[in-house]
Motif scaffolding. Structure first.
Motif, PDB file in Angstrom:
ATOM      1  N   UNK A   6       0.844  -1.193   0.000  1.00 38.80           N
ATOM      2  CA  UNK A   6       0.000   0.000   0.000  1.00 38.80           C
ATOM      3  C   UNK A   6       0.877   1.240   0.000  1.00 38.80           C
ATOM      4  N   UNK A   7       0.529   2.206  -0.857  1.00 41.95           N
ATOM      5  CA  UNK A   7       1.343   3.415  -1.066  1.00 41.95           C
ATOM      6  C   UNK A   7       2.672   3.034  -1.719  1.00 41.95           C
ATOM      7  N   UNK A   8       2.571   2.228  -2.749  1.00 44.18           N
ATOM      8  CA  UNK A   8       3.751   1.677  -3.430  1.00 44.18           C
ATOM      9  C   UNK A   8       4.518   2.703  -4.245  1.00 44.18           C
ATOM     10  N   UNK A   9       3.953   3.880  -4.460  1.00 46.58           N
ATOM     11  CA  UNK A   9       4.669   4.914  -5.214  1.00 46.58           C
ATOM     12  C   UNK A   9       5.580   5.758  -4.333  1.00 46.58           C
ATOM     13  N   UNK A  10       5.491   5.602  -3.013  1.00 44.11           N
ATOM     14  CA  UNK A  10       6.346   6.360  -2.112  1.00 44.11           C
ATOM     15  C   UNK A  10       7.772   5.831  -2.115  1.00 44.11           C
ATOM     16  N   UNK A  11       8.672   6.556  -1.460  1.00 42.39           N
ATOM     17  CA  UNK A  11      10.083   6.159  -1.462  1.00 42.39           C
ATOM     18  C   UNK A  11      10.284   4.778  -0.851  1.00 42.39           C
ATOM     19  N   UNK A  12       9.712   4.553   0.316  1.00 44.72           N
ATOM     20  CA  UNK A  12       9.844   3.244   0.954  1.00 44.72           C
ATOM     21  C   UNK A  12       9.072   2.195   0.174  1.00 44.72           C
ATOM     22  N   UNK A  13       7.861   2.523  -0.235  1.00 46.46           N
ATOM     23  CA  UNK A  13       7.031   1.567  -0.959  1.00 46.46           C
ATOM     24  C   UNK A  13       7.670   1.063  -2.239  1.00 46.46           C
ATOM     25  N   UNK A  14       8.249   1.970  -3.011  1.00 48.47           N
ATOM     26  CA  UNK A  14       8.878   1.572  -4.288  1.00 48.47           C
ATOM     27  C   UNK A  14      10.024   0.597  -4.060  1.00 48.47           C
ATOM     28  N   UNK A  15      10.834   0.848  -3.025  1.00 48.32           N
ATOM     29  CA  UNK A  15      11.975  -0.030  -2.773  1.00 48.32           C
ATOM     30  C   UNK A  15      11.537  -1.377  -2.202  1.00 48.32           C
ATOM     31  N   UNK A  16      10.466  -1.390  -1.431  1.00 44.59           N
ATOM     32  CA  UNK A  16       9.928  -2.656  -0.940  1.00 44.59           C
ATOM     33  C   UNK A  16       9.387  -3.481  -2.100  1.00 44.59           C
ATOM     34  N   UNK A  17       8.672  -2.845  -3.005  1.00 42.83           N
ATOM     35  CA  UNK A  17       8.202  -3.542  -4.207  1.00 42.83           C
ATOM     36  C   UNK A  17       9.384  -4.082  -5.000  1.00 42.83           C
ATOM     37  N   UNK A  18      10.374  -3.251  -5.216  1.00 44.65           N
ATOM     38  CA  UNK A  18      11.554  -3.649  -5.993  1.00 44.65           C
ATOM     39  C   UNK A  18      12.241  -4.861  -5.375  1.00 44.65           C
TER      40      UNK A  18
END
Length: 209
Positions: A6-18
Motif C-alpha cells: 500500500x502506497x507503493x509509489x512512495x520512497x519506501x514503498x517503491x523499494x519494498x516492491x523492488x
C-alpha cells in the motif's frame, strides 16, 4: 507468496516492491494514481477506500503510508485503523513501515528516543503521531500485525548492502556505534519478515550491520 504494498509509489514503498520483485514474489502495488513501482499488477485506489475484497487472497499487506504535514499527521492512526479493520479476523499479515522515535532508550521502557534532548524538534510531531498509531496497533488482537521501526538515521538514498541487525523495542546500535539504515536495506528486512513471518503482533527494529 502474494504481497500487496500500500502506497507503493512512495520512497519506501517503491523499494519494498523492488526488493520483493527481485526475489520473484507475486507483488501488487496499491496506488492512488499511475503505478510507478516495479510491480506488474496494481490496484488503483485510495488507501481509505480499500475494502476487504480488494485485499482478498494476499498473504501479506505492507503498509507504507506516510504523512508529513501538520494537518495530515493524524492520518497515521486513521489509515492504520482502516487497514486493521479491513483485515480483521483474517489470516493475512499486516506489516507496517514504522518510525524510530518511539524506540525505547532504556531497559525499563520508560524513555523513548523522541523524548531525548538531541531529538530534532522538527520531527517530534511526526514521531508522536506515529508512536500513537503504534500504541493503538498494540491493542489489536484481531490482526496479525508486525511493526518494523528503522534506525534513527533513516537514509532515503543510502546503498543496499543486504546486511542488517534485527533488534526489538530498544534502540540498537551496530558495531560502529551507529543507528543508521538505508531505505534499500530496510526493504530487505521488510521482505525478509514478509517471507518468514517470525514476529506476529510484535514491534521489531533494524539497523545496518
Amino acid at each position: 507468496m502474494k504481497i500487496a504494498v500500500v502506497c507503493a509509489n512512495g520512497k519506501a514503498g517503491r523499494l519494498i516492491v523492488e526488493e520483493a520483485v527481485r526475489r520473484g514474489l507475486d507483488v501488487t502495488a496499491v496506488v492512488r494514481g499511475e503505478n510507478r513501482s516495479a510491480a506488474k499488477r496494481s490496484i488503483q485506489k485510495d488507501l481509505f477506500d480499500l475494502t476487504a475484497s480488494d485485499l482478498e487472497g494476499f498473504d501479506v499487506v505492507v503498509d507504507a503510508f506516510a504523512a508529513w504535514t501538520p494537518e495530515t499527521l493524524p492520518q497515521h492512526s486513521a489509515s492504520l485503523k482502516h487497514l486493521c479493520d479491513t483485515l480483521s479476523g483474517r489470516n493475512t499479515r499486516l506489516l507496517v513501515v514504522g518510525g524510530a522515535g518511539s524506540l525505547y532508550v532504556n531497559a525499563d521502557h520508560t524513555a523513548q528516543l523522541m523524548d531525548g534532548a538531541g531529538f530534532p524538534d522538527a520531527f517530534k510531531p511526526l514521531a508522536s503521531s506515529m508512536g500513537k498509531a503504534l500504541e493503538e496497533l498494540r491493542a489489536r488482537d484481531d490482526v496479525r500485525w508486525t511493526y518494523i521501526s528503522p534506525a534513527a538515521d533513516f537514509q532515503a538514498e543510502g546503498p543496499r548492502t543486504g546486511k542488517y541487525i534485527l533488534g526489538g523495542e530498544e534502540l540498537t546500535l551496530n558495531s560502529r556505534g551507529e543507528s543508521v539504515i538505508s531505505y534499500a536495506d530496510y526493504a530487505v528486512a521488510m521482505v525478509d519478515e514478509a517471507v518468514k513471518g517470525d514476529h506476529i503482533r510484535q514491534r521489531i527494529s533494524v539497523v545496518v550491520a
